[in-house]
Structures are given as C-alpha cells and as structure tokens.
Design an enzyme around this catalytic site. Structure first.
Site, PDB file in Angstrom:
ATOM      1  N   ASP A  52      41.640  -5.499 -44.342  1.00  0.00           N
ATOM      2  CA  ASP A  52      40.885  -5.963 -43.093  1.00  0.00           C
ATOM      3  C   ASP A  52      41.345  -6.726 -41.982  1.00  0.00           C
ATOM      4  O   ASP A  52      40.641  -7.311 -41.265  1.00  0.00           O
ATOM      5  CB  ASP A  52      39.675  -6.526 -43.771  1.00  0.00           C
ATOM      6  N   GLU A  53      42.770  -6.981 -42.087  1.00  0.00           N
ATOM      7  CA  GLU A  53      43.488  -7.739 -41.011  1.00  0.00           C
ATOM      8  C   GLU A  53      44.775  -7.269 -40.767  1.00  0.00           C
ATOM      9  O   GLU A  53      45.332  -6.933 -41.511  1.00  0.00           O
ATOM     10  CB  GLU A  53      43.347  -9.428 -41.302  1.00  0.00           C
TER      11      GLU A  53
ATOM     12  N   ASP B 125      40.811  -9.462 -37.296  1.00  0.00           N
ATOM     13  CA  ASP B 125      40.335  -9.872 -38.468  1.00  0.00           C
ATOM     14  C   ASP B 125      38.771  -9.084 -38.757  1.00  0.00           C
ATOM     15  O   ASP B 125      37.918  -9.578 -37.853  1.00  0.00           O
ATOM     16  CB  ASP B 125      40.359 -11.149 -38.823  1.00  0.00           C
TER      17      ASP B 125
END
Lengths: 372, 417
Positions: free
Chosen positions: B134-135, B41
């Site tokens: 983003d993860e 993350d």
C-alpha cells in the site's frame, strides 16, 4: 626441557601440527602443539579432538621434558628462519616461557602446562595391516573429489573405506559420493585387512593423511576400529575418529546396464569441456554432449552471457544421444584418468552415466546428468 | 505561489476555496510545481478494501488481523478514533473497541488492489519503488514535458483516479528526497497532500523527534536519547565525526538526515534478499505433528513465491520463537539452490527436530535466502535419493493443476495437520 633440532625437520613436524589445529578455537590449549623431548627424539603432538597427529623427529636432547606452545606462532617463526639453521628450544618452568633460538634470533613464547593437553584415548583396533603408500594414495586421491560438503547428510562428508567383493575376489575399497557423483576405487586386499570394519574417514583426515603418503617406498601401518582409524609411518602417527553414521548402499547407484559406449582422450575431453564452459557464469554450468557416429559436440548455451560449441573426435557407434552434465563434475572425473582413454557408458539422458579408464574396473565413477 | 484543488485538479493562485468547484481541499506551496520525489501511502489500506467490497461495513469500526494471539494489522479510521492502532495486540484493541468487526486478512484481494494502483502509477513514471502493498516512492523528475503537467498535478490526478476507479483513498508526500517525502505523506492523513520544500526543510525538521527517522526504533531511540539527542536540532549540533564514532556507519546517515539530506535513489528494482513466511500460534505448542503441518504449509508458501518470482534459494532457514519470546534460528546450506516446497520442507524438518526440545513455541517461520535466478537451481536428481526427481515432478504437476483449478485443487495430507 632443552633440545636442539634441524630447522628442516622442525618445520616439517610443526607444519603438520599447525594444519591439524583449528583456526578458530574456543579452547586455548587446542591451539597449541605439545612438544616432548626424550632420548634422541622430539615429538610434536597436535589435536582438534577429532584428529591427533604425532610427529617424531631426531633431536639432541639436553634435558628431557615437555611443554605446549602456540602451533601457528611456532610454525611462522620456524618458517621464517634461514634454511639449515639449528634451532634450540628451551622451556623455562620458572617463567613459563619457551625460548626459541637460532643463530642471532631469539624468541620467547608463552606456554600452557603440558598436563592440560588432551591426549586422545587409545583404542582397541579390530584390524591391523600395512599398505604401501602409493596404494593408499591412489585410493584416497581418486575418491576425495566426490566427498560431500552437505551438512544434512553428514555421513557423506568422508570416504567410506571397507572390504568389498570386487571383480577378482575381496578388495580394499574406497567410495565417496555427494549424491551427484560417486567414485569407487579398489585396491588389492592387504594381508590382515579382512576383518576390517567399514569406516567413514572424515574429509579433514583424508587431507592430513595425504601428507604422509608422498614417499613411494613407504609402508603405512593402518589400524581400524569401529570408532577410530590410525595411519602410522616410522615418524608420523595420525589418529582420527571416524564419522558415526551409516554409509548408504552405493551398489544400487552404480549402473549395470549402460550400453552406449563412448571412448575419448581424457585430456582432450577435459580441455574442451573447460573451454566451452567459459561462457557461462552460473554456479552449476551445464555442458550439453551431443553424440552421433564417432562425433561428439560439446556445447554451452547461457542465455545471459553467450554460447559456445566444440567438436571432438571420439569412438561412438550407438544411436544419437543428447545428455547434459555439470561442467565441474565432468572436469573432475576426466582428470582422474591418467593412463588410458576415458570410457563413458551412457543409458538415457536422464540416467546416471558411468566412467572408467579403459577397461579397468578398479576405478569407476558415476555422474548424474542434468537437464539441458 | 502555485496552488491546486485536490478535487477537480484545477490550478490557480492560492485561495481558501477552489475557484472552479468551490472545494476547500486546496494545496498551496511555493515549491509545489518544482518538487518531484513523492511517497504515496494508502489510507487504512486493508480496511478500505474490505469496506469497499462490503458497503455494510462502511460506518462500522473495522479491524484487520487474525486470531486470539494475533495483532492488528490495519484499523480503519473509525476504529482509530477509539484508540486502536496497528501492531496492537488484538485483545487490547477489542477492549478499546468491543463492537469492532474483526476480519481475517484477504491477501489476494489486497494484492489485486495493489497491482491496480501500481498500474496507475506506472502510467506516470517507471521509477516506482514499492515499500509494501500500500505504499510506494515515485520519482517524477523529468516527466513534466511528457505529461504536460508538473508532478504535483499528476499525483493529485493519481489519488483522484484511485478514488474514482478503485474506491480507495491515499495520501501524498511531496518533497526533494525519499526521507522527507515519506515524512510528508504522514502529515495530514487521510486523503492528505503535504509538501516539504527545500527552503523550509531545516525549519521543518528542527523540533521534530528523531524517532521520525525510518529505522530508528525503540532501541535506536534509546541510544540517541542516551547521547542527549531528542530532536533533529539536537542531532544537527553533533559533529559528523563524533556521530560516526558513536553510532558507526549509521552515524553518517544520521548526520545527513539531520540536514534533511537523503541521496538514495527511487529504485524500481530492489533485489530481493530472502523469501520467508511465519505463523504465530493461537496457543504455544510443542506438538511435533502440529509444528510439522505448519512447516509444510510455510514451505509451500515460500516455494510458491519463489516460483512466482523465478528465484531459488541456497540456504534454508528455520525460525522459532519460544513461549518467552526468545527467538532461535537454524539454517542449512544446500548443495544447489532450490525453489521446491519438498526440498525446503525436507531440509527444514531435521532443523526442527534438532530444536524441538526447546519448545513450546509461539511462532514458527521458514524461508530461503542466498537467492539466485531459478536457472541456477541445481538438478533435482540425486543418486542416493531416487525419489527426489519423482517428487520434484509431482510438485511441478501439482503446480500446474493449481494454476488451472485453484490453490485448493490438490494438497498433500500433510497440509491438513
């Protein structure tokens, strides 16, 4: 109310009623059939507020009266009764139940008051005429496959019945289209139909009407107004609202200048299309037609699943042509042909194609090609 | 007990500082080298990209979000110290931190950074399941022989590479399933590396609140609280059948999660179910011209994404939110699937007309579902609409122009409304 009726006559009437009744109903009374007994007849009335069907059958009426009962339940019961049974229906106003008796079977069904049953308002009909059942059957059978199911263009969700100028003068015409294919079927003008307003007969009505038209010798009385249409045989009266909308000007859709002519045996053609389409699992399966000098090659190429090709002898004398169609559409129009060869008239691979049976212009089909 | 240094990736026996570089950023755990399911993350991703691209922002509180009515989509760690959180209404965030620099999201830049990170992850394993830009989950099972190092080392290297080459930081959660990996990655953000081993799973979960479960929101939490379930320990006391009776199929999932069990695979190919886009207005509006302009721009965005993914949808959905937050949605099934902005717009517009009397609206959204590969998309020609094919050709031509000269090279006047 008390009456006795042959199981066969009852089954016919009740099955017509239960098919008009909508499966999912928010108004309970609309799930019921209204049974009325008077004189030597019992009548069975059902409605979904857009269509109303009344089926009359001979019965021994012991006590006149009326009640309403669930159409599906009554239909299921009658269907399961033995053939040849005599069925007695007795309404008991004290208990509010309808008793159904046949042989040693006995059913007691809940009823709703007949006063709650909505009866379709009668209407002034602008035009009344009679037409033989086979004529109406042909008009609707050959056009109904092209009815659209698209919600956005609701005015295409039916068959447009109207009076038109055909090749040999005025004609009674049915047109249906979904924007991808179109069927235009003509019949001789029945006497008295000249003033008929053009109406769009909804898909469901077309389906219900079909059940009235099986008897070749039957004459059907047709009444048309701007908002309603009625079909009546001696026993059954089907009244329906028509679709409130304007059917598009279809005449400019029918190609006039298509000159490349292919003639083919319709059933051979349909079978070949069906076979090659097997390899594709897509929703809109595209079949490619390659035409060259009395030779037709049908092919399907589905990159994920496979490819197929079949050659067919046809009569074709024009220059080479490659054109693609949705397989389902080709099958549907080819299956409308029942007597002669199918005649296809092409222009280019991007233009609508016209199909008819031999030289008969009383049934014309148009189908839009797709890129292949 | 194995240990690694997050800074120089040295492996050693546990020590408070790395014997090689002296860094205190050490991860030690008995199962460190045997676990292989990870969740990566990024830390304050959007804000980090902005700070990287504009170093002047480095020491300032930065909030990514938009409009007066908008919400915070990301706040940098400086802004978080002041109490700003993501999903917080912008006015509230600015009250807490008036000197914050508010930046409208630059999705293109974030997308590019995301792709660069994904490329780095792909050098480690093909089993990557992105959850957003983003993860992502990574399954590194069976990669030890290939890379000559255990998953934990590969992950530490990944984070270091992201920092060195992209200037972005991220946190890792390493465990034995997705559920626990996701919880772990959140344990010591930013620049964290947390491990939840098999042996400690039960003890770890016991006093944790059930809202940690992904998908348990406010209403789910209320339902669980009503049943007297606050923590995982409470949840574990329940019989499996009772949970299913009370919570339906979710009950079974809860029963497993209570025991730290999660059998979902890390799957690279989650089939996409719908493509949609929505906008919240600065001011509630019932002006049909304004709504129409938004509808067209959203149809364009949806079509662009559908085209990029080679997908086409058969159902067009219009979504509206009224001033009192009551949502309404309308849908139409098409004759055949489409990926054209023109068709999406023309299908959604009558839906908007049908609902417009219920305005004013605070949000409008539009999308397609029932997705198929684009080869299943129907023909664009229509007997009754001779213009349809021309419009389709025009849209394809405009797409080519945009591909060569940029998104704004050609637009419809309608888009300016």
């Amino acid at each position: 109310m008390k009456l006795s009726i042959e199981r066969a006559a009852l089954l016919k009437a009740v099955s017509q009623a239960q098919s008009v009744v909508e499966r999912r109903n928010t108004i309970p009374i609309l799930a019921n059939v209204l049974i009325e007994a008077e004189g030597a007849d019992a009548s069975f009335r059902a409605t979904d507020l857009d269509i109303e069907v009344v089926d009359k059958a001979p019965a021994q009426v012991e006590r006149a009266g009326a009640t309403t009962v669930s159409a599906t339940t009554l239909h299921e019961i009658v269907r399961k009764l033995p053939d040849g049974a005599l069925v007695t229906l007795t309404a008991d106003s004290a208990t509010g139940r309808l008793t159904v008796e046949a042989g040693r079977s006995n059913f007691s069904l809940a009823t709703l008051p007949k006063e709650d049953f909505p009866v379709m308002a009668s209407s002034e009909y602008a035009s009344n005429f009679t037409a033989p059942a086979p004529v109406l059957r042909r008009l609707f059978d050959k056009s109904k496959f092209a009815i659209s199911t698209e919600e956005t263009r609701y005015y295409l969700n039916g068959v447009y019945m109207h009076v038109a100028d055909g090749d040999g003068g005025k004609t009674l015409r049915c047109v249906a289209t979904d924007g991808h294919r179109l069927a235009r079927i003509d019949a001789p003008m029945p006497e008295g139909a000249g003033d008929m307003p053009g109406v769009i007969v909804p898909r469901k009505t077309v389906g219900e009407l079909r059940k009235l038209l099986d008897d070749d010798d039957l004459k059907v009385a047709v009444s048309v107004s701007e908002t309603k249409i009625r079909f009546a045989t001696p026993n059954i009266t089907l009244t329906s609202k028509v679709i409130d909308g304007t059917f598009p000007d279809y005449s400019r859709v029918i190609p006039q200048g298509n000159t490349r002519k292919m003639e083919v045996d319709a059933s051979d053609f349909a079978r070949a299309v069906d076979r090659v389409a097997t390899v594709s699992s897509e929703r809109s399966r595209a079949v490619k037609l390659q035409l060259d000098e009395d030779r037709l090659v049908l092919s399907v190429n589905a990159p994920d699943s496979g490819a197929a090709e079949e050659e067919l002898a046809v009569a074709y004398g024009d220059e080479r042509l490659e054109i693609g169609f949705n397989a389902k559409y080709l099958l549907e129009i080819a299956s409308q042909v029942d007597r002669e060869n199918a005649v296809f008239l092409f222009n280019s691979s991007g233009d609508p194609t016209l199909m008819r049976e031999g030289n008969d212009t009383s049934a014309v089909y148009v189908v839009m090609p797709m890129r292949v | 007990m194995p240990a690694i240094c997050k800074d120089c990736i040295a492996q050693f026996d546990p020590a408070p500082r790395c014997p090689g570089c002296g860094s205190p950023r050490v991860v030690a755990h008995p199962e460190l080298f045997s676990l292989s399911i990870a969740h990566m993350d990024c830390d304050a991703f959007y804000a980090s990209v902005e700070k990287r691209d504009n170093p002047a922002l480095r020491d300032k509180p930065v909030i990514i979000g938009g409009g007066r009515r908008g919400v915070v989509s990301t706040a940098c760690y400086i802004a978080r110290i002041r109490g700003v959180r993501s999903a917080m209404p912008m006015f509230k965030a600015l009250a807490l931190c008036p000197e914050a620099v508010v930046i409208a999201p630059r999705m293109a830049a974030y997308g590019e950074a995301s792709r660069a990170i994904k490329a780095m992850m792909q050098t480690l394993t093909p089993d990557i399941e992105p959850l957003s830009l983003d993860e992502a989950f990574l399954d590194l099972n069976g990669t030890q022989r290939l890379h000559g190092a255990p998953p934990a080392v590969l992950l530490a290297r990944l984070i270091k590479r992201m920092k060195d080459e992209l200037g972005l930081t991220g946190s890792i959660g390493l465990s034995h399933n997705k559920f626990l990996a996701k919880i772990a990655s959140d344990l010591d953000k930013p620049r964290g590396f947390s491990v939840i081993g098999q042996a400690e799973t039960q003890a770890f979960l016991n006093d944790k609140p059930v809202r940690m479960i992904w998908g348990v929101g406010a209403s789910g939490q209320n339902a669980l609280n009503a049943a007297g379930i606050q923590t995982f320990a409470d949840l574990r006391r329940w019989d499996r059948k009772d949970l299913i009776n009370r919570f339906g199929p979710q009950g079974d999932r809860l029963w497993h999660l209570a025991r730290g069990e999660d059998y979902r695979k890390v799957s690279a190919h989650m089939p996409m179910k719908s493509i949609s886009n929505e906008t919240t207005f600065d001011q509630d509006t019932s002006d049909i011209e304004t709504l129409d302009g938004h509808l067209w721009r959203m149809a364009l965005k949806v079509a662009d994404r559908a085209k990029a993914k080679s997908l086409a949808g058969r159902v067009v959905v219009l979504k509206l939110k009224r001033a009192n937050h009551a949502g309404l949605s309308r849908r139409t099934t098409l004759h055949s699937a489409t990926q054209l902005a023109d068709t999406i717009y023309r299908t959604a517009r009558p839906l908007l007309d049908g609902a417009k009397d219920q305005g004013p609206f605070r949000l409008i959204g539009c999308g397609i579902t029932d997705l198929h590969p684009e080869s299943h998309a129907g023909h664009e020609a229509d007997l009754l609409d001779p213009g349809a094919e021309k419009r389709a050709k025009a849209e394809r031509a405009a797409d080519q122009i945009k591909a060569r000269f940029g998104q704004d090279a050609i637009i419809k006047g309608r888009a300016l409304r």
